[in-house]
Design a protein around this motif. Structure first.
Motif, PDB file in Angstrom:
ATOM      1  N   ILE A  96       0.862  -1.194   0.000  1.00 22.35           N
ATOM      2  CA  ILE A  96       0.000   0.000   0.000  1.00 22.35           C
ATOM      3  C   ILE A  96       0.892   1.236   0.000  1.00 22.35           C
ATOM      4  N   ILE A  97       0.510   2.251  -0.775  1.00 25.39           N
ATOM      5  CA  ILE A  97       1.170   3.561  -0.713  1.00 25.39           C
ATOM      6  C   ILE A  97       0.095   4.625  -0.551  1.00 25.39           C
ATOM      7  N   LEU A  98       0.273   5.493   0.439  1.00 29.56           N
ATOM      8  CA  LEU A  98      -0.650   6.598   0.703  1.00 29.56           C
ATOM      9  C   LEU A  98       0.033   7.933   0.416  1.00 29.56           C
ATOM     10  N   TYR A  99      -0.727   8.854  -0.143  1.00 32.10           N
ATOM     11  CA  TYR A  99      -0.238  10.199  -0.457  1.00 32.10           C
ATOM     12  C   TYR A  99      -1.253  11.212   0.070  1.00 32.10           C
ATOM     13  N   GLY A 100      -0.790  12.396   0.426  1.00 26.37           N
ATOM     14  CA  GLY A 100      -1.716  13.471   0.747  1.00 26.37           C
ATOM     15  C   GLY A 100      -2.400  13.952  -0.521  1.00 26.37           C
ATOM     16  N   ALA A 101      -3.681  14.300  -0.405  1.00 30.84           N
ATOM     17  CA  ALA A 101      -4.416  14.811  -1.576  1.00 30.84           C
ATOM     18  C   ALA A 101      -4.135  16.298  -1.732  1.00 30.84           C
ATOM     19  N   THR A 102      -2.860  16.613  -1.892  1.00 32.73           N
ATOM     20  CA  THR A 102      -2.387  17.969  -2.151  1.00 32.73           C
ATOM     21  C   THR A 102      -2.078  18.075  -3.645  1.00 32.73           C
ATOM     22  N   PRO A 103      -1.835  19.261  -4.160  1.00 31.68           N
ATOM     23  CA  PRO A 103      -1.488  19.349  -5.594  1.00 31.68           C
ATOM     24  C   PRO A 103      -0.310  18.449  -5.970  1.00 31.68           C
ATOM     25  N   ASN A 104       0.757  18.467  -5.167  1.00 30.17           N
ATOM     26  CA  ASN A 104       1.918  17.627  -5.483  1.00 30.17           C
ATOM     27  C   ASN A 104       1.626  16.149  -5.251  1.00 30.17           C
ATOM     28  N   THR A 114       0.169   5.292 -13.074  1.00 31.84           N
ATOM     29  CA  THR A 114       0.221   5.032 -14.516  1.00 31.84           C
ATOM     30  C   THR A 114       1.436   4.187 -14.874  1.00 31.84           C
ATOM     31  N   ASP A 115       2.582   4.550 -14.325  1.00 35.82           N
ATOM     32  CA  ASP A 115       3.809   3.851 -14.671  1.00 35.82           C
ATOM     33  C   ASP A 115       3.851   2.433 -14.096  1.00 35.82           C
ATOM     34  N   LEU A 116       3.271   2.236 -12.921  1.00 35.19           N
ATOM     35  CA  LEU A 116       3.260   0.919 -12.300  1.00 35.19           C
ATOM     36  C   LEU A 116       2.049   0.085 -12.705  1.00 35.19           C
ATOM     37  N   SER A 117       1.173   0.665 -13.533  1.00 40.80           N
ATOM     38  CA  SER A 117      -0.041  -0.020 -14.012  1.00 40.80           C
ATOM     39  C   SER A 117      -0.879  -0.557 -12.853  1.00 40.80           C
ATOM     40  N   THR A 118      -1.130   0.313 -11.889  1.00 41.77           N
ATOM     41  CA  THR A 118      -1.946  -0.067 -10.751  1.00 41.77           C
ATOM     42  C   THR A 118      -3.064   0.941 -10.551  1.00 41.77           C
ATOM     43  N   GLY A 119      -3.923   0.689  -9.564  1.00 40.44           N
ATOM     44  CA  GLY A 119      -5.068   1.561  -9.334  1.00 40.44           C
ATOM     45  C   GLY A 119      -4.763   2.673  -8.341  1.00 40.44           C
ATOM     46  N   LEU A 120      -5.619   3.680  -8.335  1.00 41.98           N
ATOM     47  CA  LEU A 120      -5.462   4.816  -7.424  1.00 41.98           C
ATOM     48  C   LEU A 120      -6.839   5.357  -7.065  1.00 41.98           C
ATOM     49  N   GLY A 145     -21.299  13.749  -3.661  1.00 38.08           N
ATOM     50  CA  GLY A 145     -21.311  13.639  -2.212  1.00 38.08           C
ATOM     51  C   GLY A 145     -22.550  12.974  -1.662  1.00 38.08           C
ATOM     52  N   ASN A 146     -23.407  12.449  -2.532  1.00 41.13           N
ATOM     53  CA  ASN A 146     -24.647  11.831  -2.065  1.00 41.13           C
ATOM     54  C   ASN A 146     -24.451  10.411  -1.546  1.00 41.13           C
ATOM     55  N   ILE A 147     -23.386   9.741  -1.960  1.00 41.91           N
ATOM     56  CA  ILE A 147     -23.100   8.405  -1.445  1.00 41.91           C
ATOM     57  C   ILE A 147     -21.607   8.294  -1.161  1.00 41.91           C
ATOM     58  N   MET A 148     -21.251   7.275  -0.372  1.00 49.53           N
ATOM     59  CA  MET A 148     -19.845   6.948  -0.154  1.00 49.53           C
ATOM     60  C   MET A 148     -19.522   5.702  -0.960  1.00 49.53           C
ATOM     61  N   ALA A 149     -18.462   5.786  -1.751  1.00 54.50           N
ATOM     62  CA  ALA A 149     -18.034   4.636  -2.561  1.00 54.50           C
ATOM     63  C   ALA A 149     -16.747   4.069  -1.965  1.00 54.50           C
ATOM     64  N   THR A 150     -16.729   2.772  -1.734  1.00 53.71           N
ATOM     65  CA  THR A 150     -15.526   2.094  -1.265  1.00 53.71           C
ATOM     66  C   THR A 150     -14.882   1.395  -2.449  1.00 53.71           C
ATOM     67  N   ILE A 151     -13.645   1.763  -2.739  1.00 53.94           N
ATOM     68  CA  ILE A 151     -12.968   1.315  -3.954  1.00 53.94           C
ATOM     69  C   ILE A 151     -11.856   0.334  -3.594  1.00 53.94           C
ATOM     70  N   LEU A 152     -11.805  -0.778  -4.314  1.00 51.61           N
ATOM     71  CA  LEU A 152     -10.820  -1.826  -4.080  1.00 51.61           C
ATOM     72  C   LEU A 152      -9.933  -2.001  -5.311  1.00 51.61           C
ATOM     73  N   CYS A 153      -8.711  -2.382  -5.079  1.00 52.97           N
ATOM     74  CA  CYS A 153      -7.777  -2.706  -6.166  1.00 52.97           C
ATOM     75  C   CYS A 153      -7.384  -4.164  -5.968  1.00 52.97           C
ATOM     76  N   LYS A 154      -8.126  -5.071  -6.593  1.00 52.58           N
ATOM     77  CA  LYS A 154      -8.003  -6.498  -6.298  1.00 52.58           C
ATOM     78  C   LYS A 154      -6.840  -7.187  -7.012  1.00 52.58           C
ATOM     79  N   LYS A 155      -6.498  -6.723  -8.208  1.00 56.48           N
ATOM     80  CA  LYS A 155      -5.584  -7.506  -9.039  1.00 56.48           C
ATOM     81  C   LYS A 155      -4.205  -6.887  -9.231  1.00 56.48           C
ATOM     82  N   HIS A 156      -3.989  -5.685  -8.721  1.00 56.22           N
ATOM     83  CA  HIS A 156      -2.712  -5.015  -8.961  1.00 56.22           C
ATOM     84  C   HIS A 156      -2.136  -4.489  -7.656  1.00 56.22           C
ATOM     85  N   ARG A 157      -0.822  -4.359  -7.624  1.00 53.01           N
ATOM     86  CA  ARG A 157      -0.125  -3.821  -6.466  1.00 53.01           C
ATOM     87  C   ARG A 157       0.956  -2.856  -6.943  1.00 53.01           C
ATOM     88  N   PRO A 158       1.265  -1.848  -6.140  1.00 54.62           N
ATOM     89  CA  PRO A 158       0.698  -1.536  -4.822  1.00 54.62           C
ATOM     90  C   PRO A 158      -0.706  -0.931  -4.924  1.00 54.62           C
TER      91      PRO A 158
END
Length: 342
Positions: A96-104, A114-120, A145-158
């Motif tokens: 798992i890799i976490l990033y701040g949702a800042t511009p950078n 994109t380069d690692l061909s994984t989900g985000l 904002g009307n619903i909460m979506a839980t997103i999974l990345c089942k087949k790719h890592r990280p």
């Protein structure tokens, strides 16, 4: 093989040798995820003359720090930082890799994905782990904002996510905590970079002070109309606080969009948060629930806002807010040239 990937990483965003607070918040969130998975938590430091920050990352929860100190990494650029992070990810294979949702953070995360061909998952507001399947559950608002979506990345890592600032809580700093700093080297040259940093201009535009305010006065549609909503501004002025509003208020045109609080607006963590005429829908609560003290005023004693409030007042805000303003003004005194309360 997916099973080769292990460990939770947090990209540590820093500028001028100072760590951005969202990265410390993510270390707190990452610590919980790593403990559930029973794997190490690592901070990723890229920059120039940033070795001194390694121990700080450990003090805020990391077990390890992967560090690349290089002159080409002095200022953020997509190309150089992407090369550094991809080099580390391909070598050590984090789960798992976490990033701040800042511009950078958002820029880097999308390039790396994109380069690692994984989900985000972008602009995440909640994180959890499906322990049985070792899946990161990254939840974010969807459909306006009307619903909460839980997103999974089942087949790719990280598995990767950007997380909104002020949604997570940083751990208390522990300078006694021990950890390992792993320094890596990478071949980078200024000549090979397709972009050059010629000058850094500090942002001098006038922006909302919601994020840094110690007191936030938020009004909802329960204020009735735009005229009555002016009481929210008056109370905020009296307290020296910032004004915010719910999505309904913004859509009604009573307040500018940049002052909206909630999933599709700002996330705030003031010392005191007034929720006035606010029902307490989950879309709003997620943007203010980490405030130190929440004072709610609502006519409906069953309003959900009272479930998260520190103190609640059941009554008509149109009558109660003027009384609060009067009381606060009466207690206002001048002391040493500054306004304070008796």
């Amino acid at each position: 093989m997916i099973t080769e990937y292990q460990g939770v990483w947090v990209f540590i965003e820093q500028s001028e040798e100072k760590i951005e607070h969202v990265s410390l918040e993510l270390l707190g969130a990452g610590r919980k995820l790593a403990d559930k998975l029973e794997v190490p938590l690592a901070g990723i430091l890229l920059g120039d003359h940033i070795k001194s920050l390694g121990q700080t990352v450990i003090a805020y929860g990391a077990d390890e720090v992967y560090l690349i100190d290089h002159p080409v990494l002095k200022d953020y650029r997509t190309e150089s930082f992407m090369k550094g992070l991809i080099f580390l990810a391909e070598k050590y294979k984090p789960e798992i890799i976490l990033y701040g949702a800042t511009p950078n953070g958002k820029d880097l995360a999308s390039a790396v994905a994109t380069d690692l061909s994984t989900g985000l998952t972008a602009d995440t507001t909640m994180l959890d782990i499906d322990l049985e399947k070792r899946l990161l559950e990254a939840s974010r608002p969807a459909f306006g904002g009307n619903i909460m979506a839980t997103i999974l990345c089942k087949k790719h890592r990280p598995q990767m996510a950007t997380v909104r600032p002020k949604v997570m809580k940083a751990l208390e700093r522990d300078d006694q905590k021990q950890g390992k700093i792993i320094e890596e080297t990478i071949s980078l040259s200024e000549e090979s970079m397709r972009t050059k940093v010629l000058k850094i201009v500090k942002d001098v535009t006038k922006i909302s002070n919601l994020a840094d305010a110690h007191i936030v006065v938020c009004g909802g549609k329960g204020m009735g109309d735009a005229k009555s909503f002016e009481l929210i501004q008056e109370l905020a002025n009296t307290l020296g606080g910032a004004v915010g509003g719910t999505r309904d208020v913004v859509e009604a045109g009573w307040l500018k969009h940049e002052l909206q609080i909630g999933q599709t607006g700002e996330t705030v963590t003031p010392k005191i948060y007034f929720a006035i005429g606010v029902s307490g829908a989950i879309q709003h609560v997620v943007g203010m629930k980490n405030s130190e003290m929440i004072i709610a005023i609502n006519k409906d004693r069953n309003a959900p806002i009272f479930d998260v409030a520190t103190y609640g007042i059941v009554g008509d805000a149109i009558q109660i807010v003027p009384m609060l303003i009067e009381q606060f003004k009466g207690a206002l005194i001048e002391k040493g040239g500054e306004k304070t309360y008796a």
